[in-house]
Design a protein around this motif. Structure first.
Motif, PDB file in Angstrom:
ATOM      1  N   LEU A  29       0.715  -1.073  -0.057  1.00  0.00           N
ATOM      2  CA  LEU A  29      -0.074   0.153  -0.070  1.00  0.00           C
ATOM      3  C   LEU A  29       0.856   1.253   0.098  1.00  0.00           C
ATOM      4  CD1 LEU A  29      -2.639  -1.006   2.600  1.00  0.00           C
ATOM      5  CD2 LEU A  29      -2.926  -1.124   0.085  1.00  0.00           C
ATOM      6  N   SER A  30       2.003   1.101   0.559  1.00  0.00           N
ATOM      7  CA  SER A  30       3.033   2.435   0.647  1.00  0.00           C
ATOM      8  C   SER A  30       4.150   2.392  -0.478  1.00  0.00           C
ATOM      9  CB  SER A  30       3.541   2.526   1.833  1.00  0.00           C
ATOM     10  OG  SER A  30       4.419   1.393   2.453  1.00  0.00           O
ATOM     11  N   ALA A  67       7.104  15.452   0.173  1.00  0.00           N
ATOM     12  CA  ALA A  67       5.995  15.491  -0.786  1.00  0.00           C
ATOM     13  C   ALA A  67       4.794  14.570  -0.338  1.00  0.00           C
ATOM     14  CB  ALA A  67       6.346  15.580  -2.090  1.00  0.00           C
ATOM     15  N   SER A  68       5.234  13.514   0.005  1.00  0.00           N
ATOM     16  CA  SER A  68       4.419  12.524   0.225  1.00  0.00           C
ATOM     17  C   SER A  68       4.240  11.960   1.756  1.00  0.00           C
ATOM     18  CB  SER A  68       4.583  11.204  -0.455  1.00  0.00           C
ATOM     19  OG  SER A  68       5.737  10.539  -0.185  1.00  0.00           O
ATOM     20  N   GLY A  69       4.163  12.990   2.707  1.00  0.00           N
ATOM     21  CA  GLY A  69       4.708  12.847   4.017  1.00  0.00           C
ATOM     22  C   GLY A  69       3.422  12.311   4.731  1.00  0.00           C
ATOM     23  N   HIS A  70       2.378  12.940   4.938  1.00  0.00           N
ATOM     24  CA  HIS A  70       1.353  12.722   5.831  1.00  0.00           C
ATOM     25  C   HIS A  70       0.929  11.031   5.438  1.00  0.00           C
ATOM     26  CE1 HIS A  70      -2.970  12.146   6.810  1.00  0.00           C
ATOM     27  NE2 HIS A  70      -2.789  13.113   7.638  1.00  0.00           N
ATOM     28  N   LEU A  71       0.606  10.587   4.541  1.00  0.00           N
ATOM     29  CA  LEU A  71       0.179   9.122   4.374  1.00  0.00           C
ATOM     30  C   LEU A  71       1.292   8.375   4.715  1.00  0.00           C
ATOM     31  CD1 LEU A  71      -2.186   9.404   1.299  1.00  0.00           C
ATOM     32  CD2 LEU A  71      -2.825   9.515   3.772  1.00  0.00           C
ATOM     33  N   THR A  72       2.556   8.555   4.212  1.00  0.00           N
ATOM     34  CA  THR A  72       3.679   7.687   4.352  1.00  0.00           C
ATOM     35  C   THR A  72       3.931   7.731   5.910  1.00  0.00           C
ATOM     36  OG1 THR A  72       4.452   8.596   2.314  1.00  0.00           O
ATOM     37  CG2 THR A  72       5.869   6.933   3.265  1.00  0.00           C
ATOM     38  N   PRO A  96      -4.109  10.591  13.722  1.00  0.00           N
ATOM     39  CA  PRO A  96      -5.243  10.367  12.795  1.00  0.00           C
ATOM     40  C   PRO A  96      -4.797   9.746  11.434  1.00  0.00           C
ATOM     41  CG  PRO A  96      -5.600  12.631  13.666  1.00  0.00           C
ATOM     42  CD  PRO A  96      -4.157  12.170  14.216  1.00  0.00           C
ATOM     43  N   ALA A  97      -3.410  10.123  11.217  1.00  0.00           N
ATOM     44  CA  ALA A  97      -2.810   9.495  10.093  1.00  0.00           C
ATOM     45  C   ALA A  97      -2.614   7.968  10.115  1.00  0.00           C
ATOM     46  CB  ALA A  97      -1.403  10.208   9.722  1.00  0.00           C
ATOM     47  N   ALA A 145      -4.349   6.153  12.258  1.00  0.00           N
ATOM     48  CA  ALA A 145      -5.650   5.487  12.113  1.00  0.00           C
ATOM     49  C   ALA A 145      -6.052   5.463  10.598  1.00  0.00           C
ATOM     50  CB  ALA A 145      -6.807   6.366  12.918  1.00  0.00           C
ATOM     51  N   TYR A 146      -5.913   6.326   9.897  1.00  0.00           N
ATOM     52  CA  TYR A 146      -6.337   6.494   8.370  1.00  0.00           C
ATOM     53  C   TYR A 146      -5.549   5.138   7.562  1.00  0.00           C
ATOM     54  CZ  TYR A 146      -6.845   7.850   3.522  1.00  0.00           C
ATOM     55  OH  TYR A 146      -6.840   7.715   2.409  1.00  0.00           O
ATOM     56  N   ALA A 147      -4.378   5.128   7.937  1.00  0.00           N
ATOM     57  CA  ALA A 147      -3.732   3.775   7.499  1.00  0.00           C
ATOM     58  C   ALA A 147      -4.248   2.656   7.949  1.00  0.00           C
ATOM     59  CB  ALA A 147      -2.037   4.080   7.803  1.00  0.00           C
ATOM     60  N   LEU A 148      -4.502   2.382   9.190  1.00  0.00           N
ATOM     61  CA  LEU A 148      -5.004   1.024   9.710  1.00  0.00           C
ATOM     62  C   LEU A 148      -6.558   0.996   8.934  1.00  0.00           C
ATOM     63  CD1 LEU A 148      -3.861   1.349  13.462  1.00  0.00           C
ATOM     64  CD2 LEU A 148      -3.037  -0.144  11.766  1.00  0.00           C
ATOM     65  N   VAL A 187      -7.555   1.792   5.956  1.00  0.00           N
ATOM     66  CA  VAL A 187      -7.166   1.392   4.687  1.00  0.00           C
ATOM     67  C   VAL A 187      -6.627  -0.066   4.610  1.00  0.00           C
ATOM     68  CG1 VAL A 187      -5.577   1.542   2.456  1.00  0.00           C
ATOM     69  CG2 VAL A 187      -6.440   3.682   3.688  1.00  0.00           C
ATOM     70  N   LEU A 231      -5.285  -0.350  -5.197  1.00  0.00           N
ATOM     71  CA  LEU A 231      -4.610   0.135  -3.903  1.00  0.00           C
ATOM     72  C   LEU A 231      -3.298   0.242  -3.630  1.00  0.00           C
ATOM     73  CD1 LEU A 231      -6.994  -0.909  -0.825  1.00  0.00           C
ATOM     74  CD2 LEU A 231      -6.153   1.307  -1.508  1.00  0.00           C
ATOM     75  N   GLN A 270       0.280   1.294  -3.568  1.00  0.00           N
ATOM     76  CA  GLN A 270       0.749   2.677  -3.320  1.00  0.00           C
ATOM     77  C   GLN A 270      -0.435   3.774  -3.097  1.00  0.00           C
ATOM     78  OE1 GLN A 270       3.518   4.513  -6.289  1.00  0.00           O
ATOM     79  NE2 GLN A 270       4.658   2.637  -6.247  1.00  0.00           N
ATOM     80  N   LEU A 301      -1.455   4.515   0.047  1.00  0.00           N
ATOM     81  CA  LEU A 301      -0.680   5.148   1.018  1.00  0.00           C
ATOM     82  C   LEU A 301       0.330   6.090   0.870  1.00  0.00           C
ATOM     83  CD1 LEU A 301      -1.283   2.587   3.916  1.00  0.00           C
ATOM     84  CD2 LEU A 301      -2.717   4.814   3.576  1.00  0.00           C
ATOM     85  N   THR A 302       0.930   6.072  -0.477  1.00  0.00           N
ATOM     86  CA  THR A 302       2.103   7.139  -0.602  1.00  0.00           C
ATOM     87  C   THR A 302       1.824   8.291  -0.968  1.00  0.00           C
ATOM     88  OG1 THR A 302       2.840   4.754  -1.606  1.00  0.00           O
ATOM     89  CG2 THR A 302       4.091   6.632  -2.411  1.00  0.00           C
ATOM     90  N   ASP A 317       0.259  12.108  -1.511  1.00  0.00           N
ATOM     91  CA  ASP A 317      -0.640  13.115  -1.097  1.00  0.00           C
ATOM     92  C   ASP A 317      -1.527  13.570  -1.934  1.00  0.00           C
ATOM     93  OD1 ASP A 317       0.227  14.979   2.022  1.00  0.00           O
ATOM     94  OD2 ASP A 317       0.207  12.889   1.921  1.00  0.00           O
ATOM     95  N   ALA A 365     -10.673   9.369  11.105  1.00  0.00           N
ATOM     96  CA  ALA A 365      -9.732   9.063  10.337  1.00  0.00           C
ATOM     97  C   ALA A 365      -9.717   7.481   9.729  1.00  0.00           C
ATOM     98  CB  ALA A 365      -8.233   9.473  10.749  1.00  0.00           C
ATOM     99  N   GLY A 404     -10.345   6.065   6.082  1.00  0.00           N
ATOM    100  CA  GLY A 404      -9.335   5.215   5.433  1.00  0.00           C
ATOM    101  C   GLY A 404     -10.187   3.872   4.843  1.00  0.00           C
ATOM    102  N   ALA A 463     -10.380   3.243   0.916  1.00  0.00           N
ATOM    103  CA  ALA A 463     -10.127   1.878   0.284  1.00  0.00           C
ATOM    104  C   ALA A 463     -11.112   1.128  -0.445  1.00  0.00           C
ATOM    105  CB  ALA A 463      -9.682   0.851   1.339  1.00  0.00           C
TER     106      ALA A 463
END
Lengths: 357, 357
Positions: A116-117, A148-153, A321-322, A324-327, A329, B242, B244, B246-247, B249, B324, B328, B332
């Motif tokens: 996902l990342s 640039a891809s900070g928050h989600l990563t 929150p970031a 929780a968001y990743a979890l 997804v 899905l 990337q 989470l990569t 922004d 959040a 997420g 997804a």
């Protein structure tokens, strides 16, 4: 083989002998694995963790087979004796399974997070080396290197670290529990009973038919499969597995239960086939399709538990929150794996030519 | 129809006439919709919102067709004149599309949240009544009535409220922007040019062939489809959408772009078919499959934008982790809708018998 089987079961009482031979074989294997586990030091410091893990897996494998056989061929055996042993074998294999389950759950979730990342690396450790709780490369998850891809990563990395912390802790506890269990008097009682099986299986005089008992296991499976929502599962992207995904705090959802049940019945059926090779109704059964169906249900179970672990981690107090968001997804991703596994099972089952007698 | 078409395009210059007739028709429709929009009061207080929305939709519809025809049949027309008009038409239909897009995006996301949180109700408003920004029943989302399923349900309700706030604001702004655009001198210049089309289409003398131009639109489409990862899309649950997730922004991910491009080329092809019915290579073309393919790509676009809106909402400062998490899961879910739409497109395309010449 089938020829030999027909001759053997032709005479009354021989049915019991066939089951007894299988049980003796599995009991011997159980005792061999137990000895191997003790020799490996039980994964204690200094012991060979991988050997201990292999031995534990072999122990579970034969415990499941003994328990399943006692269940399917119950009328051939001393009922009181086998009814007492079965829950003890279930307790044992359940306890021994936990450590491996946590390790592979963590690996599954970290692999998904990597996907996902967008990272290509996979965790360094595999579940094969599950004997020693340790680090499973969160270090490889991309951290906040790229603004640039900070928050989600960052969310993905934090989610990975959180899952690693929680599941490694659970795994360490499961490891201790398993070691404790193997040293307990409860376990020694199980081992004594299995030793009885290895020498003299407690049969009873009966006219019960081996084939009929195996056929019953098979028809129970067929009935349970018939009750599954297979038609829906056969339509890809039906979004069924995520329905009510935001409702219940407790996982796995009730919609998974009938699939888990079929998984157990398929296992019982397969063990019965080991006892009675080429048994009734399995004439043209393509074993590959059955293996595929079983693998799909294993994947169903694993993904459902991984999804539950992600949802559980999201309820950790004070997470960002970031994270929780990743979890979230990740949870949805694993629930889609659940749906994909149902689809795969449906496909494999179509290939299967097993008919109820 | 095909017979008539062959006769018409047989003579030089008649190709221009066929295109001119189509353009006149669309320009007349454009002016009629514009008049209707003004009469409905442009959705101003007192006007009929639904009529205004219908008129705006009809306006966009003809603007897209005029623009597409100017593009596909460019060699038949005064190049300088049509090159100047096309971006203006794109600006207009883009501006008018925003309000409806935000309304239907919100509806899609709230419906998905209802599905995910196990509620059976759907939002009371439909995009058909998109003329008046207003409340779209978040009240129907389950709130924290049931303590047992508290955390996740609260998250879903909060996520719904947040999305409603953000997308309703965006929709209100889009509404104002559209009204402003319709009153601008830039718009009046577009309307004047369309009025020219309605009376006299600026053709140029050429030997360009109508069928060949329509065939070019078709082969551009076929090439773009051939470049899509259709093989992968045809395997359900490939989890591609899905990857990337989470990569980046910024959404939508770059993997969506070729699909969006095919969507536009399919539209151009369909408009060209309206100009040249039964055109080359479409002999046995099952129109249903093409409609299905186009619908799949619309769904692909809508789901991709909804997923991006959920990801965007998750970056709102100071939201609760439960909110959040729900966003997420929702993100997804919509990305899986993207994947499902690709699968549906692949299926529809297989039925399609369009061949490049």
């Amino acid at each position: 083989m089938a020829q030999q089987h027909l001759e053997t079961t032709g005479a009354e009482g021989c049915a019991g002998e066939v089951v007894a031979a299988y049980l003796r074989e599995q009991a011997t294997e159980f005792l061999r694995s137990l000895r191997q586990h003790r020799e490996s030091g039980g994964a204690a410091p200094g012991g060979t963790a991988e050997e201990a893990a292999d031995a534990a897996r072999a122990l579970r494998r034969s415990a499941r087979r003994i328990s399943g056989t006692l269940h399917t061929f119950r009328p051939l055996l001393d009922a009181e004796w086998s009814d007492a042993l079965r829950p003890e074998l279930a307790w044992l294999s359940g306890t021994l399974a936990q450590e491996h389950a946590y390790a592979s759950r963590l690996e599954r979730l970290l692999c998904a997070l990597h996907r996902l990342s967008g990272a290509h690396a996979v965790p360094a450790q595999t579940p094969a080396s599950a004997g020693v709780p340790g680090r499973v490369g969160t270090a490889q998850l991309p951290r906040n290197e790229n603004r640039a891809s900070g928050h989600l990563t960052v969310g993905a990395a934090k989610a990975g670290a959180l899952l690693e912390r929680q599941l490694t802790l659970a795994r360490t506890r499961a490891h201790s529990t398993a070691l404790q269990a193997l040293g307990s008097s409860r376990f020694h009682a199980v081992a004594d009973n299995v030793a009885v099986l290895a020498s003299e299986v407690p049969l009873r005089t009966t006219t019960a038919d081996l084939d009929a008992l195996a056929a019953t296991a098979q028809s129970r499976l067929a009935e349970a499969v018939a009750a599954l929502p297979l038609h829906r599962a056969g339509h890809p992207y039906n979004a069924e597995a995520l329905v009510q995904g935001l409702t219940a705090d407790t996982a796995p959802p009730s919609q998974d239960a009938p699939w888990h049940h079929v998984r157990l019945l398929l296992r019982l059926h397969r063990y019965a086939q080991e006892v009675v090779p080429g048994g009734p109704g399995t004439g043209a059964c393509p074993a590959d399709a059955e293996t595929e169906a079983a693998a799909a249900l294993d994947r169903h179970r694993d993904a459902a538990e991984a999804a539950a672990a992600a949802a559980h981690a999201a309820r950790t107090p004070r997470i960002a929150p970031a994270t929780a968001y990743a979890l979230g997804v990740l949870h949805a991703d694993q629930r889609h794996e659940v749906e994909a596994a149902r689809f795969a099972f449906q496909r494999a089952w179509l290939k299967e030519t097993v008919h109820t007698p």
